[in-house]
Design an enzyme around this catalytic site. Structure first.
Site, PDB file in Angstrom:
ATOM      1  N   HIS A  56      42.613  17.172  50.741  1.00  0.00           N
ATOM      2  CA  HIS A  56      42.975  15.758  50.717  1.00  0.00           C
ATOM      3  C   HIS A  56      44.465  15.656  50.412  1.00  0.00           C
ATOM      4  CE1 HIS A  56      38.695  14.062  49.735  1.00  0.00           C
ATOM      5  NE2 HIS A  56      38.677  14.981  50.687  1.00  0.00           N
ATOM      6  N   GLU A  58      46.088  13.972  48.278  1.00  0.00           N
ATOM      7  CA  GLU A  58      46.408  14.033  46.847  1.00  0.00           C
ATOM      8  C   GLU A  58      46.423  15.472  46.338  1.00  0.00           C
ATOM      9  OE1 GLU A  58      43.486  10.430  47.236  1.00  0.00           O
ATOM     10  OE2 GLU A  58      43.946  12.272  48.335  1.00  0.00           O
ATOM     11  N   CYS A  86      39.251   9.682  45.531  1.00  0.00           N
ATOM     12  CA  CYS A  86      37.836  10.015  45.351  1.00  0.00           C
ATOM     13  C   CYS A  86      37.647  10.728  44.005  1.00  0.00           C
ATOM     14  CB  CYS A  86      37.362  10.913  46.494  1.00  0.00           C
ATOM     15  SG  CYS A  86      38.094  12.576  46.462  1.00  0.00           S
ATOM     16  N   CYS A  89      39.742  14.015  43.722  1.00  0.00           N
ATOM     17  CA  CYS A  89      41.171  13.793  43.533  1.00  0.00           C
ATOM     18  C   CYS A  89      41.471  13.170  42.172  1.00  0.00           C
ATOM     19  CB  CYS A  89      41.709  12.939  44.668  1.00  0.00           C
ATOM     20  SG  CYS A  89      41.637  13.804  46.271  1.00  0.00           S
TER      21      CYS A  89
END
Length: 152
Positions: A56, A58, A86, A89
């Site tokens: 992701h 992040e 999420c 993260c």
């Protein structure tokens, strides 16, 4: 941090998200900045191209900044991301000891900083951080909605 600065950095995150969309990735972009306003890292989702469910935006910027600073702790930093992080993260934010997370639009299906969960306020955890939401919200929301409308 001033609103103009937040908008400027969120615009950078949006440019990253656009790159992700062009690469057939979910269009999420992130930027990590130091307490002095220096960009430490910027990236976008790469889960498909890396065949990595943890890639992701992040996570990628946290990894880059940790390598750059030679430290897995990133105190005093601010993460700007186009959509609410999420659970994975948000957990990484806690582990890295970030000071602040700024996001554009909420994620009612997976958001872990206020929508579905709120790890930033969970007193059972050993780190708390400030959350700012709604920065360039319309632009962030429109980008991700358009991406999924095309795929439906």
């Amino acid at each position: 941090m001033e609103k103009n600065s937040l908008n400027e950095f969120m615009t950078m995150a949006l440019r990253e998200a656009e790159k992700a969309g062009l690469e057939d990735e979910v269009p999420v972009g992130a930027v990590l900045i130091s307490s002095s306003g220096e960009v430490l890292a910027a990236d976008h989702n790469r889960t498909r191209q890396n065949n990595d469910p943890t890639a992701h935006a992040e996570i990628l910027v946290l990894r880059k900044a940790a390598r750059l600073l030679n430290n897995f702790r990133l105190p005093g930093t601010t993460l700007l991301v186009t959509i609410e992080p999420c659970l994975m993260c948000a957990g990484a934010v806690i582990q890295a000891r970030l000071e602040q997370v700024v996001f554009g639009t909420t994620d009612p299906k997976a958001g872990a900083l206020g929508s579905l969960y709120d790890l930033s306020r969970d007193g059972r955890l050993n780190h708390r951080f400030e959350v700012v939401s709604g920065v360039l919200e319309r632009e962030c929301r429109d980008l991700i909605q358009k991406f999924f409308e095309v795929r439906r």
